[in-house]
Structure formats: C-alpha cells, structure tokens
Design an enzyme around this catalytic site. Structure first.
Site, mmCIF file in Angstrom:
data_model
loop_
_atom_site.group_PDB
_atom_site.id
_atom_site.type_symbol
_atom_site.label_atom_id
_atom_site.label_comp_id
_atom_site.label_asym_id
_atom_site.label_seq_id
_atom_site.Cartn_x
_atom_site.Cartn_y
_atom_site.Cartn_z
ATOM 1 N N SER A 1 -0.191 -24.417 -33.490
ATOM 2 C CA SER A 1 0.258 -23.077 -33.086
ATOM 3 C C SER A 1 0.529 -22.144 -34.258
ATOM 4 C CB SER A 1 1.562 -23.168 -32.282
ATOM 5 O OG SER A 1 1.332 -23.856 -31.096
ATOM 6 N N HIS B 1 -4.148 -20.050 -30.533
ATOM 7 C CA HIS B 1 -5.056 -21.135 -30.872
ATOM 8 C C HIS B 1 -6.488 -20.634 -30.851
ATOM 9 C CE1 HIS B 1 -2.382 -24.736 -30.693
ATOM 10 N NE2 HIS B 1 -1.592 -23.821 -30.177
ATOM 11 N N HIS C 1 -3.766 -29.004 -25.348
ATOM 12 C CA HIS C 1 -2.474 -29.537 -24.889
ATOM 13 C C HIS C 1 -2.587 -30.006 -23.439
ATOM 14 C CE1 HIS C 1 -1.662 -26.464 -27.976
ATOM 15 N NE2 HIS C 1 -0.644 -27.214 -28.332
ATOM 16 N N TYR D 1 -0.420 -29.537 -21.161
ATOM 17 C CA TYR D 1 0.068 -28.509 -20.232
ATOM 18 C C TYR D 1 -1.011 -27.496 -19.844
ATOM 19 C CZ TYR D 1 0.721 -25.567 -24.434
ATOM 20 O OH TYR D 1 0.524 -24.867 -25.584
ATOM 21 N N GLU D 2 -2.090 -27.440 -20.624
ATOM 22 C CA GLU D 2 -3.171 -26.522 -20.284
ATOM 23 C C GLU D 2 -3.996 -27.034 -19.105
ATOM 24 O OE1 GLU D 2 -5.115 -24.599 -23.972
ATOM 25 O OE2 GLU D 2 -4.228 -26.443 -24.719
ATOM 26 N N ALA E 1 3.776 -27.068 -34.408
ATOM 27 C CA ALA E 1 5.030 -26.319 -34.398
ATOM 28 C C ALA E 1 6.005 -27.142 -33.561
ATOM 29 C CB ALA E 1 4.813 -24.959 -33.764
ATOM 30 N N MET F 1 5.033 -30.309 -28.043
ATOM 31 C CA MET F 1 4.183 -30.585 -26.870
ATOM 32 C C MET F 1 2.789 -31.081 -27.243
ATOM 33 S SD MET F 1 5.194 -27.133 -24.764
ATOM 34 C CE MET F 1 6.898 -26.541 -24.726
ATOM 35 N N SER F 2 2.656 -31.671 -28.415
ATOM 36 C CA SER F 2 1.300 -32.077 -28.838
ATOM 37 C C SER F 2 1.350 -33.321 -29.710
ATOM 38 C CB SER F 2 0.663 -30.921 -29.628
ATOM 39 O OG SER F 2 1.345 -30.726 -30.860
ATOM 40 N N ASN G 1 11.735 -23.078 -34.472
ATOM 41 C CA ASN G 1 12.959 -22.633 -33.776
ATOM 42 C C ASN G 1 13.906 -23.819 -33.673
ATOM 43 O OD1 ASN G 1 10.674 -23.400 -31.698
ATOM 44 N ND2 ASN G 1 12.628 -23.957 -30.764
ATOM 45 N N HIS H 1 7.747 -17.970 -26.985
ATOM 46 C CA HIS H 1 6.521 -18.387 -27.670
ATOM 47 C C HIS H 1 6.236 -17.447 -28.842
ATOM 48 C CE1 HIS H 1 2.820 -20.577 -28.170
ATOM 49 N NE2 HIS H 1 2.078 -19.503 -28.005
#
Ligand code: HPA
Length: 269
Positions: free
Chosen positions: A26, A56, A78, A80-81, A108, A206-207, A230, A242
């Site tokens: 990211s 991306h 990912h 979630y995609e 990230a 998430m990756s 963050n 995001h």
C-alpha cells in the site's frame, strides 16, 4: 494449476531471470525503480488476477539493482478484494517457478506494540495467521513443495541480519516485530487489538501471510518489512482512514526505497 503457473513463468522469463522478487504494498509502489526495467501489467501476464485496491498499481517490472536481476511487483492482491487464496499466491508461486530464490515483501500495518509510531519501519520476525484460511489447503502440488512445510524460520534469520546491518550503515531505524494478519477490510475493533496484543502481535495488517506461506512451501527465502502507517484501533486517538495509511506510506517510501536499494543486491549471495 501447475500448468497455468508454468505458462505465467514462461511469459515473465521473456523479461529476464530474476534472482530476487520484491512485492511493494500500500502506497509503496513507487519506491524501487530498476535499471533498464521492462514493465508489464498484471493483466498482460497469463493467469494473473488484477489488483483492485486503491494505492495499488498492478504491474511487474524486471530489471537490475547493481548486478542482481530483480523483479518488482507493484501492488498486491488481498483476500478482502474477493480473490481466492489460490489466486492470492499465484504470483509468488510463479516467481518460484521462474527461479526466484529470495522473496522480499513490504506492507503497511497498524502498530500494536508499545513504542511504535506511524512511519516506523519494522522487520517482520514471525507471524500469526488470523486470516481464517491457509493458501495451501487442497491437493498439494508436490512439484512446488511438501504437504506440511515447516514455518519455524519463515522469516530468514540470515536475511534479517543483513537487513539490520544495511539499515545501520544507512542510519535508518529498523525495528523487529510479529505481524498478525486479519481478513479485513474493516479495521479492527479496540477489543480485537487488545486481544491481538495479548497474543503477542506487534503489528496488524491484511496481507503478506499468504505469500509467506506459499513462498516457504516453494522453498524461497523470505524477508518482510512493514511500514507502520498508523497506531492500531484503540491505541490511536482518532478513527482510522485508508487515506492516512496511504499518506504515511508515501512519506516513508523514500527511506524504504533507500533501504531496499542497498539491501537487495546483498540478499542473493
Ligand atoms: N489494521 C489493519 N491493516 C492495516 C492497518 C491497521 O491498523 N494499517 C495499515 N494496514
């Protein structure tokens, strides 16, 4: 599956025979220009899915860093995609068939451990898989690797030593921590972050974990560097966005680029 992996690997072989592959996450897609690079988009490579996440790019470059041939994947897939686990690890498995020996992953993450701040670069020492799946589920492709691959030294200790040495030389602060992967796409609740901290997680994202599992299965060495974009939910005083993740990623990209540029030529020997 093996046949489509071979077709993808043959396609990429026209660009070169990289020893090292790098996946940029990211907001980090621009950090690593290669000498004399040739670029193709994901949609050009037979069998490759297309990334959809904002920030991306979805391209693959092959070129040189010093005298080492390197492949850089700008953008990643990912769960979630909506991709299947098998789709997510398709690129990494292709690189294994292409002959890549070392896989470098960047991402990230949200900082959970005390003392972490947005912008920190953290070498991943180990992971906790909370994605809810393992990409190796299903019939085992024996040509790639064993049914029950070991994950004890998933994040290669020797490569981590090299990374620390190069970071020291460059005056870059590089920490180390345990990465916990969640499915996303919602960020975590403060209660989840509290639980993850108790489990031993320093970072959340998430990756990365599917790629690491597939890479180790296929016998590649792995190095992973996370950019804390963050503080994780409940530690941060404000809601997560995001945009914040992308902005910090971009700010730290130059430093991460410097580190990778100096480090990668040293990884394959
Ligand atoms: N949680 C999960 N994934 C992330 C975060 C986070 O706080 N920051 C960047 N990726």
């Amino acid at each position: 599956m093996m046949e489509s992996l071979r077709v993808a690997a043959e396609f990429l072989r026209k660009l070169g025979e990289p020893e090292v592959a790098v996946v940029l996450g990211s907001g980090l897609g621009d950090v690593l220009p290669l000498e004399g690079e040739q670029v193709v988009s994901f949609s050009d490579v037979p069998g490759f899915p297309r990334p959809t996440a904002p920030g991306h790019k979805g391209e693959i470059a092959v070129g040189k860093l010093g005298d080492v041939e390197v492949l850089v994947q700008r953008g990643r897939l990912h769960y979630y995609e909506g991709y299947s686990p098998e789709e997510i690890v398709f690129p990494v498995r292709t690189y294994a068939l292409l002959g890549v020996k070392v896989l470098v992953l960047t991402n990230a993450s949200g900082g959970i451990a005390e003392g972490l701040s947005p912008g920190d670069l953290v070498l991943i020492r180990d992971h906790i898989n909370m994605l809810g799946f393992n990409p190796l589920r299903g019939p085992n492709p024996e040509e790639l690797g064993p049914r029950f691959p070991d994950m004890t030294r998933a994040y290669d200790p020797r490569l981590r030593e090299k990374a620390h040495a190069v970071a020291r030389e460059l005056g870059i602060d590089l920490r180390e921590g345990v990465y916990l992967a969640t499915m996303g796409p919602s960020y975590e609740t403060p209660a989840e972050i509290k639980a993850f901290r108790a489990l031993g997680a320093d970072l959340v994202g998430m990756s990365t974990v599917p790629e690491v599992i597939a890479a180790r299965h296929a016998g590649m060495q792995v190095l992973a560097i996370s950019c804390v974009t963050n503080l994780a939910a409940g530690i941060a005083k404000h809601p997560l966005s995001h945009e914040e993740v992308l902005e910090i990623g971009r700010k730290k990209a130059a430093e991460l680029g410097r580190l990778l540029q100096a480090l990668i030529p040293k990884l394959s020997r």
